[in-house]
Scaffold this active site. Structure first.
Site, PDB file in Angstrom:
ATOM      1  N   CYS A 129       0.748  -1.246   0.000  1.00  0.00           N
ATOM      2  CA  CYS A 129       0.000   0.000   0.000  1.00  0.00           C
ATOM      3  C   CYS A 129       0.791   1.317   0.000  1.00  0.00           C
ATOM      4  O   CYS A 129       0.765   2.065  -0.956  1.00  0.00           O
ATOM      5  CB  CYS A 129      -0.932  -0.050   1.202  1.00  0.00           C
ATOM      6  SG  CYS A 129      -1.598   1.505   1.707  1.00  0.00           S
TER       7      CYS A 129
ATOM      8  N   HIS B 214      -2.421   6.598   5.555  1.00  0.00           N
ATOM      9  CA  HIS B 214      -1.361   5.603   5.753  1.00  0.00           C
ATOM     10  C   HIS B 214      -0.002   6.059   5.231  1.00  0.00           C
ATOM     11  O   HIS B 214       0.791   5.284   4.714  1.00  0.00           O
ATOM     12  CB  HIS B 214      -1.756   4.272   5.082  1.00  0.00           C
ATOM     13  CG  HIS B 214      -1.056   3.092   5.680  1.00  0.00           C
ATOM     14  ND1 HIS B 214      -1.110   1.828   5.129  1.00  0.00           N
ATOM     15  CD2 HIS B 214      -0.263   2.975   6.786  1.00  0.00           C
ATOM     16  CE1 HIS B 214      -0.405   0.985   5.845  1.00  0.00           C
ATOM     17  NE2 HIS B 214       0.121   1.664   6.869  1.00  0.00           N
TER      18      HIS B 214
ATOM     19  N   ASP C  39      -4.330   0.271  -5.191  1.00  0.00           N
ATOM     20  CA  ASP C  39      -2.972   0.538  -4.727  1.00  0.00           C
ATOM     21  C   ASP C  39      -2.043  -0.668  -4.824  1.00  0.00           C
ATOM     22  O   ASP C  39      -0.827  -0.529  -4.706  1.00  0.00           O
ATOM     23  CB  ASP C  39      -2.985   1.073  -3.289  1.00  0.00           C
ATOM     24  CG  ASP C  39      -3.601   0.096  -2.293  1.00  0.00           C
ATOM     25  OD1 ASP C  39      -4.203  -0.920  -2.724  1.00  0.00           O
ATOM     26  OD2 ASP C  39      -3.499   0.338  -1.080  1.00  0.00           O
ATOM     27  N   ASN C  40      -2.589  -1.861  -4.974  1.00  0.00           N
ATOM     28  CA  ASN C  40      -1.784  -3.078  -5.155  1.00  0.00           C
ATOM     29  C   ASN C  40      -2.736  -4.194  -5.554  1.00  0.00           C
ATOM     30  O   ASN C  40      -3.952  -3.993  -5.630  1.00  0.00           O
ATOM     31  CB  ASN C  40      -0.991  -3.460  -3.899  1.00  0.00           C
ATOM     32  CG  ASN C  40      -1.792  -3.478  -2.620  1.00  0.00           C
ATOM     33  OD1 ASN C  40      -1.603  -2.642  -1.734  1.00  0.00           O
ATOM     34  ND2 ASN C  40      -2.710  -4.421  -2.509  1.00  0.00           N
TER      35      ASN C  40
END
Length: 490
Positions: free
Chosen positions: A73, A140, A278-279
């Site tokens: 992330c 994050h 994001d992934n």
């Protein structure tokens, strides 16, 4: 009289067009957490139902070969906001990262644990040219003085230093957003806040970074949706988790609501919309009893440098983009920064380094982008089982290098998107060529490498010296990894 009535009816339209012509476009960037490339209908899913996302693809361009800059992330999020490879930022793992263990051959390099304040990120750059900026959802990228409101965002609703849904999807609680009751669902609340922000800033321009916590674990969905997906399960479909499917549906409904809000306020004709992840999707057991999803035909998933870990859904909508168009040109999350800045009329600072390229020639159909290979550097052990390594994609060729022993694997993605036929031994010259390019790139961006672990294979530390969670000792090994990742799992 009839003429006056007609003029009265069309005057608001001309007024809207005039306002749109005299201001930069609004930007709505929708980022889903852990959504795999195959998790949407327009990319081939038969189990998940995403009519609103599919309709969004019908309005603009869908990219078939879009990538995240990292298989986890935080590094990808940093690349979106800065246009830089995570290796250049030395922010190469989810934050604060997976601790080293005696079971690892290598020790992770020390990383930056926040988005640096001196980066001229998207929010700062757009705010400087008159945009109202907001993050709604997951951040994050650091706490305290590194929170979004310290990084150019006028509004922060729900963004914290942590990566997991704070308190879960039904009992979420952050300093800026908490559940009204035990029935309120986090994905719905984030959409509520997004609609409010759009309403309040309809006279724009605005930058809405709509960053969902979904579809990250823990797997928690609205109960009313589960029965439908339980009945849809087919033994021949590897996507078969009904709870995850319901979470995807909630995301899709949220996307539909945001688009409907833009349409209702007549903002769609002057708004760029990005939808991506994001992934890769979580394809292994990590917390739940079963994996969240399957990325097949792609190999592996989150935490791995195989295609399942880094290839993402990507849809871009903007006036001038041919509706329902597709592009198979490889693009990466670093590219959003220069694309959005150029569209907004913002400029790079003197000496500012950006690794991404402007995608507008592709989006408008006016030309090609000038770029060589794409690169990845993940010098860490992933919670999901991935090991330290790097990768390069040059044309249809992809090479992965594993840092424990520096061996390589070579694939031709045109013929083998599932990366099941390693050609490194059969094509040593091509493998050597790409290995050198990857090594040269690491030097150019000053990528930090892992180092040998002097404690590899030794017995775990005695309980009294181990890390503790809630007063209980955590032993070294897989159980420790699982517990530690619960603290701030990516």
């Amino acid at each position: 009289m009839r003429l006056l009535i007609v003029l009265a009816l069309i005057a608001p339209l001309f007024s809207r067009q005039s306002r749109a012509a005299n201001r930069p476009p609004n930007i709505v960037f929708i980022l889903i957490d852990d959504m795999g490339w195959k998790d949407v209908g327009c990319n081939g899913s038969k189990f998940y139902e995403t009519p609103n996302i599919d309709a969004l693809a019908g309005r603009g361009m869908r990219f078939t070969d879009a990538y995240a800059a990292c298989p986890v992330c935080s590094p990808t999020r940093a690349s979106i906001l800065t246009g830089k490879y995570p290796a250049r930022l030395n922010l190469t793992d989810w934050l604060p990262g997976r601790p080293d263990m005696n079971s690892q051959k290598l020790l992770r390099p020390k990383i930056v644990n926040h988005l640096p304040l001196d980066e001229n990120n998207l929010a700062k750059a757009l705010k400087a040219v008159g945009y109202r900026t907001a993050i709604i959802g997951k951040w994050h990228l650091g706490g305290g003085k590194f929170l979004p409101e310290k990084q150019g965002f006028d509004v922060n609703i729900g963004g914290t230093a942590g990566g997991s849904p704070p308190g879960g999807y039904f009992n979420f609680k952050t300093p800026t957003m908490s559940a009204a009751n035990g029935d309120e669902y986090l994905t719905d609340r984030i959409t509520d806040e997004a609609e409010k922000f759009i309403d309040q800033n309809k006279d724009g321009p605005f930058f809405l970074y709509l960053s969902h916590y979904a579809v990250h674990i823990p797997l928690q969905s609205k109960q009313a949706m589960l029965a439908h997906y339980q009945q849809k399960i087919r033994p021949d479909d590897p996507q078969n988790n009904p709870t995850y499917a319901a979470m995807v549906q909630s995301v899709d409904e949220g996307v539909g609501r945001v688009i409907a809000k833009l349409d209702a306020l007549h903002l769609s004709d002057n708004t760029l919309i990005v939808f991506t992840s994001d992934n890769g999707g979580l394809s292994v057991k990590e917390g739940p009893k079963t994996p969240s999803t399957s990325n097949a035909p792609l190999r592996a998933g989150k935490g791995y440098l195989y295609e399942g870990g880094i290839r993402e859904p990507l849809i871009v909508v903007y006036p001038g983009i041919k509706p329902g168009s597709t592009s198979d040109v490889p693009v990466i999350s670093n590219d959003f920064y220069p694309t959005l800045l150029n569209l907004a009329g913002a400029h790079l600072q003197s000496g500012q380094i950006v690794d991404g390229v402007d995608l507008m020639p592709l989006l408008s159909g006016s030309g090609k982008i000038d770029r060589g290979a794409l690169y990845w550097h993940y010098p860490h052990y992933a919670n999901q089982g991935g090991k330290p390594g790097g990768a390069i994609r040059a044309g249809n060729w992809k090479l992965i290098q594993f840092y424990e022993d520096m061996h390589v694997e070579l694939y031709n993605l045109a013929d083998d998107v599932g990366e099941s036929h390693d050609l490194a031994a059969k094509m040593p010259d091509k493998a050597a060529e790409l290995t050198k390019k990857l090594g040269d790139w690491r030097k150019a961006v000053d990528a930090r490498m892992p180092t040998p672990n002097p404690n590899f294979g030794k017995p775990a530390a005695r309980p009294g010296a181990a890390e503790k969670k809630n007063g209980a000792a955590i032993e070294d090994g897989p159980a420790k990894a699982a517990l530690l990742s619960d603290w701030d799992r990516d």
